[in-house]
Scaffold this motif. Structure first.
Motif, PDB file in Angstrom:
ATOM      1  N   UNK A  48       0.826  -1.196   0.000  1.00  0.00           N
ATOM      2  CA  UNK A  48       0.000   0.000   0.000  1.00  0.00           C
ATOM      3  C   UNK A  48       0.866   1.253   0.000  1.00  0.00           C
ATOM      4  N   UNK A  49       1.860   1.275   0.870  1.00  0.00           N
ATOM      5  CA  UNK A  49       2.724   2.448   0.990  1.00  0.00           C
ATOM      6  C   UNK A  49       4.061   2.039   1.573  1.00  0.00           C
ATOM      7  N   UNK A  50       5.102   2.752   1.180  1.00  0.00           N
ATOM      8  CA  UNK A  50       6.458   2.531   1.700  1.00  0.00           C
ATOM      9  C   UNK A  50       7.087   3.883   2.004  1.00  0.00           C
ATOM     10  N   UNK A  62      -4.392   3.944  -3.926  1.00  0.00           N
ATOM     11  CA  UNK A  62      -4.601   4.731  -2.704  1.00  0.00           C
ATOM     12  C   UNK A  62      -4.035   6.137  -2.781  1.00  0.00           C
ATOM     13  N   UNK A  63      -3.379   6.451  -3.871  1.00  0.00           N
ATOM     14  CA  UNK A  63      -2.792   7.784  -3.998  1.00  0.00           C
ATOM     15  C   UNK A  63      -3.847   8.875  -3.838  1.00  0.00           C
ATOM     16  N   UNK A  64      -3.510   9.869  -3.061  1.00  0.00           N
ATOM     17  CA  UNK A  64      -4.419  10.975  -2.829  1.00  0.00           C
ATOM     18  C   UNK A  64      -5.391  10.742  -1.685  1.00  0.00           C
ATOM     19  N   UNK A  65      -5.503   9.516  -1.225  1.00  0.00           N
ATOM     20  CA  UNK A  65      -6.427   9.206  -0.137  1.00  0.00           C
ATOM     21  C   UNK A  65      -5.713   8.693   1.108  1.00  0.00           C
ATOM     22  N   UNK A  66      -4.581   8.036   0.929  1.00  0.00           N
ATOM     23  CA  UNK A  66      -3.815   7.493   2.050  1.00  0.00           C
ATOM     24  C   UNK A  66      -2.529   8.283   2.205  1.00  0.00           C
ATOM     25  N   UNK A  81      -8.179   8.263   4.277  1.00  0.00           N
ATOM     26  CA  UNK A  81      -9.326   9.160   4.116  1.00  0.00           C
ATOM     27  C   UNK A  81     -10.172   8.735   2.928  1.00  0.00           C
ATOM     28  N   UNK A  82     -11.357   9.303   2.854  1.00  0.00           N
ATOM     29  CA  UNK A  82     -12.287   9.001   1.757  1.00  0.00           C
ATOM     30  C   UNK A  82     -12.394   7.493   1.562  1.00  0.00           C
ATOM     31  N   UNK A  83     -12.649   6.805   2.646  1.00  0.00           N
ATOM     32  CA  UNK A  83     -12.655   5.353   2.624  1.00  0.00           C
ATOM     33  C   UNK A  83     -13.724   4.796   1.697  1.00  0.00           C
ATOM     34  N   UNK A  84     -13.369   3.702   1.037  1.00  0.00           N
ATOM     35  CA  UNK A  84     -14.286   2.993   0.159  1.00  0.00           C
ATOM     36  C   UNK A  84     -14.389   1.546   0.638  1.00  0.00           C
TER      37      UNK A  84
END
Length: 123
Positions: A48-50, A62-66, A81-84
């Protein structure tokens, strides 16, 4: 022995927010990079992210939301944010202690894993 312990998961409504935390502890934690993975039911784990040397890298989904962040107290965070509903998964904190390339790490590059925290988003 290194330990990674996640917290902050739970249930949220679509459009809401959650913040995950990961506490690193143990005798040594010479991490070159840390990050977050997730595994949804019936799917393969995905990065997801590093975070590497203060720079963050994200999966396109997830770019722009996490937002991933790290502090000087060996804590790693993931602001979601802006969870889906499609982000529903078990989220894992992960770390690497060898040379760390740029970009979101793959599962095979991880040396340490947390036990995970469940995130469930309902519509």
């Amino acid at each position: 022995q290194v330990q990674l312990v996640e917290s902050g998961g739970g249930s949220a409504q679509a459009g809401g927010s959650l913040r995950l935390s990961c506490a690193a502890s143990g005798n040594t934690y010479p991490f070159t990079c840390m990050g977050w993975f997730r595994q949804a039911p019936g799917k393969e784990p995905e990065g997801v992210a590093t975070i590497r040397d203060g720079s963050s890298y994200y999966a396109d989904s997830v770019k722009g939301r996490f937002t991933a962040s790290q502090d000087n107290n060996n804590m790693l965070y993931l602001e979601m944010n802006s969870l889906k509903p499609e982000v529903t998964a078990m989220y894992y904190c992960a770390a690497r202690n060898a040379w760390c390339r740029l970009g979101v790490l793959s599962r095979s590059e991880i040396n340490y894993w947390g036990q995970g925290t469940q995130v469930t988003v309902s519509s």
